[in-house]
Design an enzyme around this catalytic site. Sequence first.
Site, PDB file in Angstrom:
ATOM      1  N   HIS A 172       0.894  -1.218  -0.139  1.00 33.60           N
ATOM      2  CA  HIS A 172      -0.054  -0.097  -0.013  1.00 33.60           C
ATOM      3  C   HIS A 172       0.950   1.216   0.180  1.00 33.60           C
ATOM      4  O   HIS A 172       2.111   1.470   0.193  1.00 33.60           O
ATOM      5  CB  HIS A 172      -0.970   0.039   1.128  1.00 33.60           C
ATOM      6  CG  HIS A 172      -1.985  -1.036   0.955  1.00 33.60           C
ATOM      7  ND1 HIS A 172      -2.882  -1.326   2.087  1.00 33.60           N
ATOM      8  CD2 HIS A 172      -2.283  -2.020   0.158  1.00 33.60           C
ATOM      9  CE1 HIS A 172      -3.948  -2.073   1.721  1.00 33.60           C
ATOM     10  NE2 HIS A 172      -3.630  -2.628   0.474  1.00 33.60           N
ATOM     11  N   GLU A 178       1.130   3.828   2.240  1.00 33.47           N
ATOM     12  CA  GLU A 178       2.103   4.046   3.273  1.00 33.47           C
ATOM     13  C   GLU A 178       3.081   3.393   3.535  1.00 33.47           C
ATOM     14  O   GLU A 178       4.269   3.529   3.845  1.00 33.47           O
ATOM     15  CB  GLU A 178       1.210   3.824   4.619  1.00 33.47           C
ATOM     16  CG  GLU A 178      -0.176   4.290   4.716  1.00 33.47           C
ATOM     17  CD  GLU A 178      -1.352   3.882   3.834  1.00 33.47           C
ATOM     18  OE1 GLU A 178      -2.273   3.707   4.634  1.00 33.47           O
ATOM     19  OE2 GLU A 178      -1.244   2.940   2.815  1.00 33.47           O
ATOM     20  N   ARG A 209      -7.575  -0.270 -28.328  1.00 32.32           N
ATOM     21  CA  ARG A 209      -6.561  -0.163 -29.385  1.00 32.32           C
ATOM     22  C   ARG A 209      -5.994   1.021 -29.773  1.00 32.32           C
ATOM     23  O   ARG A 209      -4.939   1.205 -30.278  1.00 32.32           O
ATOM     24  CB  ARG A 209      -7.550  -0.578 -30.744  1.00 32.32           C
ATOM     25  CG  ARG A 209      -8.203  -2.218 -30.469  1.00 32.32           C
ATOM     26  CD  ARG A 209      -8.997  -2.513 -31.838  1.00 32.32           C
ATOM     27  NE  ARG A 209     -10.119  -1.790 -32.071  1.00 32.32           N
ATOM     28  CZ  ARG A 209     -11.228  -1.768 -31.671  1.00 32.32           C
ATOM     29  NH1 ARG A 209     -11.322  -2.417 -30.539  1.00 32.32           N
ATOM     30  NH2 ARG A 209     -12.046  -0.725 -31.912  1.00 32.32           N
TER      31      ARG A 209
END
Length: 323
Positions: A25, A27, A189
């Site tokens: 994460h 942190e 695309r």
Amino acid sequence: MVGSVIVLNNTIIGEGWHKKAGEPHAEVNAINSVKDKSLLKQATIYVSLEPCSHFGKTPPCANLIVENGIKNVVIGIVDSNSKVSGKGVQYLMSNGCAVIVGVLENECDNLNKRFFTYHNKKRPFIILKWAETKDGFIDKFRDETSENIPNWISNEYSQQLVHKMRAEEQAILVGTTTALNDNPSLTVRSWSGENPVRIVLDRNSKIPKDYNLLNGEVKTIVFSEVKHNIDSYENVIFERIDFSENVPQQICEILYNYEIQSVIIEGGKQTLQSFIDANLWDEAFVFTGDVLFRKGLKAPIIKKTSSEMKEIGSDLLTIYTNN
């Protein structure tokens, strides 16, 4: 989508962001980026979303903050996921952290509008998208002799923007008529990124197996009333629903179970209008091209909502928000 910075004496000494589900994460990445960990005890960590306090795909971030001696924590918004939802704040405070919550809260809420919609409303964040002519049509009338190709309304820049949108959302949905008339691929695309999960309504199994949507190139979910021989299709999942009941609601419930947090609804008027009438939508992107059809299939209708307009070359893009 979470970001974090660590500040000491008005200087950023660490920063990080959550790159992908299952990976560290924000942190964790921010703390790991600080070379001298002894500085953390005097620093303040800023994070746009409440740190988690439970073991999921990764260890809890609230614990890591406490373990590293960070005493000052500034949080943009509380996590509405029931597994977190204030528990991270409570853990930090009970372990001696000074916590401030609600800084740039509206901006943090908008950043994760898909995530919050999924957890709060138990459905994906729903984006409607269509192109219409200056006289209000989304397609010409089709018959059995018509080619299975789109009648283009928008310009190349708008089309590229649509592919960018596809790369940013988890899924894209069309109805049977669009699938049969245009034989779309619904892939990315004209932009870089992953293809979204394809979703198609095919009540009576009308879509031929050699059509693009059933080619197995991308994970595809087909909603139908007809029983299919699933083993004969590669990378295609069939879900049976009752088309006589609230179809948009049934779709939302199944997509929620697949953990799909966002979906673009492309397709014909019937499919789009059904989500509008059921009030199951969050944003609508309507491209008005500089062309006239004179007659054809009328565009869907959205009433009483906020909107903003942008010019894309010769096209006008109106973005509606369902407040």
